[in-house]
Design a protein around this motif. Structure first.
Motif, PDB file in Angstrom:
ATOM      1  N   GLY A 175      60.645 -27.276   8.104  1.00 42.62           N
ATOM      2  CA  GLY A 175      61.263 -28.599   8.063  1.00 42.62           C
ATOM      3  C   GLY A 175      60.233 -29.697   7.831  1.00 42.62           C
ATOM      4  N   ARG A 176      59.081 -29.555   8.485  1.00 39.30           N
ATOM      5  CA  ARG A 176      58.026 -30.556   8.257  1.00 39.30           C
ATOM      6  C   ARG A 176      57.507 -30.492   6.829  1.00 39.30           C
ATOM      7  N   ARG A 177      57.378 -29.270   6.288  1.00 35.46           N
ATOM      8  CA  ARG A 177      56.956 -29.116   4.887  1.00 35.46           C
ATOM      9  C   ARG A 177      57.984 -29.739   3.946  1.00 35.46           C
ATOM     10  N   ILE A 178      59.265 -29.545   4.247  1.00 34.05           N
ATOM     11  CA  ILE A 178      60.330 -30.130   3.416  1.00 34.05           C
ATOM     12  C   ILE A 178      60.267 -31.650   3.469  1.00 34.05           C
ATOM     13  N   ASP A 179      60.020 -32.202   4.655  1.00 37.12           N
ATOM     14  CA  ASP A 179      59.900 -33.657   4.772  1.00 37.12           C
ATOM     15  C   ASP A 179      58.766 -34.194   3.909  1.00 37.12           C
ATOM     16  N   GLU A 180      57.659 -33.451   3.859  1.00 36.73           N
ATOM     17  CA  GLU A 180      56.515 -33.903   3.071  1.00 36.73           C
ATOM     18  C   GLU A 180      56.836 -33.947   1.578  1.00 36.73           C
ATOM     19  N   VAL A 181      57.398 -32.846   1.043  1.00 34.25           N
ATOM     20  CA  VAL A 181      57.674 -32.828  -0.398  1.00 34.25           C
ATOM     21  C   VAL A 181      58.815 -33.787  -0.737  1.00 34.25           C
ATOM     22  N   SER A 182      59.759 -33.973   0.175  1.00 41.94           N
ATOM     23  CA  SER A 182      60.847 -34.922  -0.076  1.00 41.94           C
ATOM     24  C   SER A 182      60.302 -36.345  -0.137  1.00 41.94           C
ATOM     25  N   ALA A 183      59.347 -36.639   0.747  1.00 40.57           N
ATOM     26  CA  ALA A 183      58.756 -37.975   0.725  1.00 40.57           C
ATOM     27  C   ALA A 183      58.011 -38.214  -0.585  1.00 40.57           C
ATOM     28  N   ARG A 184      57.293 -37.205  -1.096  1.00 39.35           N
ATOM     29  CA  ARG A 184      56.601 -37.370  -2.371  1.00 39.35           C
ATOM     30  C   ARG A 184      57.590 -37.523  -3.518  1.00 39.35           C
ATOM     31  N   TYR A 185      58.719 -36.804  -3.438  1.00 43.11           N
ATOM     32  CA  TYR A 185      59.740 -36.947  -4.474  1.00 43.11           C
ATOM     33  C   TYR A 185      60.293 -38.372  -4.496  1.00 43.11           C
ATOM     34  N   ILE A 186      60.637 -38.888  -3.333  1.00 46.53           N
ATOM     35  CA  ILE A 186      61.186 -40.252  -3.263  1.00 46.53           C
ATOM     36  C   ILE A 186      60.144 -41.266  -3.730  1.00 46.53           C
ATOM     37  N   GLU A 187      58.887 -41.029  -3.382  1.00 43.75           N
ATOM     38  CA  GLU A 187      57.817 -41.930  -3.818  1.00 43.75           C
ATOM     39  C   GLU A 187      57.695 -41.914  -5.338  1.00 43.75           C
ATOM     40  N   ALA A 188      57.822 -40.724  -5.938  1.00 47.01           N
ATOM     41  CA  ALA A 188      57.736 -40.630  -7.403  1.00 47.01           C
ATOM     42  C   ALA A 188      58.910 -41.332  -8.070  1.00 47.01           C
ATOM     43  N   VAL A 189      60.092 -41.220  -7.479  1.00 46.43           N
ATOM     44  CA  VAL A 189      61.264 -41.898  -8.056  1.00 46.43           C
ATOM     45  C   VAL A 189      61.101 -43.410  -7.972  1.00 46.43           C
ATOM     46  N   ASP A 190      60.639 -43.892  -6.824  1.00 45.54           N
ATOM     47  CA  ASP A 190      60.525 -45.339  -6.625  1.00 45.54           C
ATOM     48  C   ASP A 190      59.346 -45.958  -7.357  1.00 45.54           C
ATOM     49  N   ALA A 191      58.384 -45.129  -7.778  1.00 47.65           N
ATOM     50  CA  ALA A 191      57.164 -45.684  -8.370  1.00 47.65           C
ATOM     51  C   ALA A 191      57.420 -46.337  -9.720  1.00 47.65           C
ATOM     52  N   THR A 192      58.389 -45.864 -10.496  1.00 50.46           N
ATOM     53  CA  THR A 192      58.609 -46.359 -11.859  1.00 50.46           C
ATOM     54  C   THR A 192      60.093 -46.562 -12.099  1.00 50.46           C
ATOM     55  N   ASP A 193      60.427 -47.756 -12.600  1.00 49.27           N
ATOM     56  CA  ASP A 193      61.810 -48.046 -13.002  1.00 49.27           C
ATOM     57  C   ASP A 193      61.968 -47.644 -14.450  1.00 49.27           C
ATOM     58  N   LEU A 194      62.592 -46.530 -14.700  1.00 53.45           N
ATOM     59  CA  LEU A 194      62.729 -46.022 -16.066  1.00 53.45           C
ATOM     60  C   LEU A 194      63.696 -46.842 -16.906  1.00 53.45           C
ATOM     61  N   ASP A 195      64.481 -47.700 -16.305  1.00 54.67           N
ATOM     62  CA  ASP A 195      65.415 -48.550 -17.051  1.00 54.67           C
ATOM     63  C   ASP A 195      64.817 -49.911 -17.398  1.00 54.67           C
ATOM     64  N   ARG A 196      63.570 -50.121 -17.047  1.00 55.88           N
ATOM     65  CA  ARG A 196      62.951 -51.409 -17.332  1.00 55.88           C
ATOM     66  C   ARG A 196      62.767 -51.584 -18.833  1.00 55.88           C
ATOM     67  N   ASP A 197      63.077 -52.787 -19.342  1.00 53.10           N
ATOM     68  CA  ASP A 197      63.012 -53.030 -20.789  1.00 53.10           C
ATOM     69  C   ASP A 197      61.601 -52.934 -21.334  1.00 53.10           C
ATOM     70  N   ASP A 198      60.638 -53.368 -20.541  1.00 56.71           N
ATOM     71  CA  ASP A 198      59.271 -53.405 -21.048  1.00 56.71           C
ATOM     72  C   ASP A 198      58.460 -52.188 -20.636  1.00 56.71           C
ATOM     73  N   LEU A 199      59.138 -51.050 -20.339  1.00 59.35           N
ATOM     74  CA  LEU A 199      58.430 -49.840 -19.972  1.00 59.35           C
ATOM     75  C   LEU A 199      57.617 -49.325 -21.144  1.00 59.35           C
ATOM     76  N   ASP A 200      56.332 -49.151 -20.935  1.00 59.92           N
ATOM     77  CA  ASP A 200      55.515 -48.669 -22.048  1.00 59.92           C
ATOM     78  C   ASP A 200      55.367 -47.159 -21.966  1.00 59.92           C
ATOM     79  N   ALA A 201      54.807 -46.585 -23.001  1.00 54.11           N
ATOM     80  CA  ALA A 201      54.713 -45.124 -23.119  1.00 54.11           C
ATOM     81  C   ALA A 201      53.839 -44.536 -22.030  1.00 54.11           C
ATOM     82  N   ALA A 202      52.727 -45.217 -21.702  1.00 53.55           N
ATOM     83  CA  ALA A 202      51.816 -44.681 -20.695  1.00 53.55           C
ATOM     84  C   ALA A 202      52.481 -44.603 -19.320  1.00 53.55           C
ATOM     85  N   ALA A 203      53.227 -45.663 -18.964  1.00 53.77           N
ATOM     86  CA  ALA A 203      53.916 -45.656 -17.667  1.00 53.77           C
ATOM     87  C   ALA A 203      54.976 -44.565 -17.615  1.00 53.77           C
TER      88      ALA A 203
END
Length: 465
Positions: free
Chosen positions: A118-146
């Motif tokens: 369960g603790r291992r699951i919490d860790e990978v879930s937190a990294r998943y949520i962090e990866a989702v929140d790190a970049t807004d893929l719907d942003r108009d000015d999203l560049d290729a590198a981001a």
């Protein structure tokens, strides 16, 4: 800058990159000439036309490709997150099932291992949520590198989620034996609880039956009422009180309720039996009163014909017998009152006391007559008792010598002592009033000691074979 202006009827041409080696404004009629001739209003409208109706600015094919890849990675990671969450919830149900039933070391290890997962699951879930929140893929000015960085992070998160899910699945496979045992225990709960309920209903029905027959069963009713809280706990279920505790409670309730039912069903027979014992013991007490009156003439003859030692221990029999009978009659009256009040346990106990008193009286009264009979026999023919004892000694001596040239000292010693004791007992029959009772008790004791030697010999030989 010269050129032919575009008319409104001419369609607007998309811009193209100039051909390599050509120059702007050359003979080929490049697009720059067309653009230069456009009216100012048309030029202002160009950005909207390029934006495709205002939905998104255009930044080139590479950026859009990276955005699409990142979005696909995000969707795949979301699916992996959902699968992991589903697997964890299903496995938690299995762990809760085991926890409710099993407290063995293996079960405790499984619980600890699941907590670590369960603790291992919490860790990978937190990294998943962090990866989702790190970049807004719907942003108009999203560049290729981001977009590329987002794709990489989301793919890594998806891989981590899949790896943990596979660990979870392997762990679940290893729980098979524990889970099977727990489910077997759980399957016993419902039938056990139902048996307890049926036993309670049977006990209640039996109580109703004896009450309708005019018999009270207050003690049985109290015992049945005491089971009511236990039934409440059974109805609350194993989820609250635990499977093992629920099974034990159900078995105890069924057992105690069945005992109440059986006693209730036997109650009419018990009442009838108490009535019979009251009559029987009363008759026996009356008969013993008559027999106790016959002890005094027996004692009188013993005093007249035999030495003091032959009857001294019997001289209190008439008084003791009369007292025992009086106590028995008082207890009988108490037992009768308990029967009328339907205090069945008290009545039974009192009748047992009466029986013990009458048995003791019967033995004492019989002992006086038996004493006179045996003394008459030995006075008439002492040699008969002597020969009886000598026969027992000789028989034991033959057994001790069987298969031997010399006797075992452990056996010969007691047998030689028995011979000497018999000779002393015979020598004691002297005088005008010999102590025949002492003679009888001594010969009887000699025969008992000889019988003990015979038993030891047979046990030793039996063990040797």
């Amino acid at each position: 800058m010269t050129g032919t202006p575009a008319t409104p009827s001419q369609p607007y041409a998309s811009p193209v990159r100039p051909r390599r080696g050509s120059r702007p404004g050359g003979p080929a009629g490049g697009p720059l000439l067309v653009l230069a001739a456009l009216p100012v209003l048309a030029a202002l409208a160009l950005p909207a036309a390029f934006a495709g109706g205002g939905t998104r600015r255009w930044f080139g094919g590479r950026a859009e490709s990276q955005r699409a890849g990142a979005q696909a990675a995000k969707d795949a990671a979301a699916a992996a997150f959902y699968e992991l969450d589903t697997a964890q919830r299903e496995l938690r149900i299995s762990i809760e099932t085991i926890t409710a039933v099993d407290d063995s070391p293996a079960a405790r290890r499984a619980i600890d291992d699941f907590a670590a997962l369960g603790r291992r699951i919490d860790e990978v879930s937190a990294r998943y949520i962090e990866a989702v929140d790190a970049t807004d893929l719907d942003r108009d000015d999203l560049d290729a590198a981001a977009a590329a960085r987002a794709r990489t992070a989301l793919t890594r998160a998806k891989d981590d989620l899949d790896n943990v899910r596979r660990e979870l699945e392997r762990f679940a496979e290893g729980l098979g034996p524990l889970l099977g045992k727990a489910e077997t225990q759980l399957a016993r709960v419902a039938p056990a609880v139902e048996r307890a309920r049926q036993a309670l209903r049977g006990a209640a029905g039996a109580l109703d039956g004896v009450r309708s027959a005019g018999l009270r069963a207050d003690d049985l009713a109290a015992r049945l009422a005491a089971l009511s809280p236990e039934l409440t706990r059974l109805n609350e279920g194993a989820g609250r009180h635990g499977v093992r505790q629920t099974l034990q409670r159900a078995e105890r309730v069924a057992r105690e309720a069945e005992a109440v039912r059986a006693e209730a069903e036997r109650l009419p027979e018990k009442a009838a039996e108490i009535d019979r014992r009251l009559v029987s013991l009363r008759t026996r007490a009356q008969a013993l009163t008559t027999r106790a009156g016959q002890v005094e003439p027996v004692l009188s003859e013993l005093r007249r014909r035999f030495a003091l030692a032959c009857w001294q221990d019997l001289q209190h029999v008439p008084e003791q017998a009369a007292e025992n009978v009086r106590q028995a009659e008082r207890k009988l009256a108490e037992a009768r009152a308990a029967r009328e009040e339907q205090r069945w346990a008290d009545a039974t106990a009192l009748l047992s006391t009466v029986r013990a008193l009458l048995n003791a009286t019967d033995e004492a009264v019989s002992a006086a007559g038996e004493r006179l009979r045996r003394l008459n026999e030995v006075q008439k023919d002492p040699q008969r008792e002597v020969e009886r004892t000598r026969f027992a000694i000789r028989d034991a001596q033959r057994l001790a010598m069987a298969g031997r040239t010399t006797p075992d000292p452990r056996h010969a010693g007691p047998l030689d002592e028995a011979v000497a004791r018999l000779e002393r007992a015979v020598a004691g029959l002297t005088g005008r009033h010999p102590d025949y009772w002492r003679f009888l008790t001594e010969t009887e004791a000699i025969r008992h000691s000889v019988a003990d030697v015979v038993s030891r010999i047979r046990e030793e030989r039996g063990a040797a074979h």
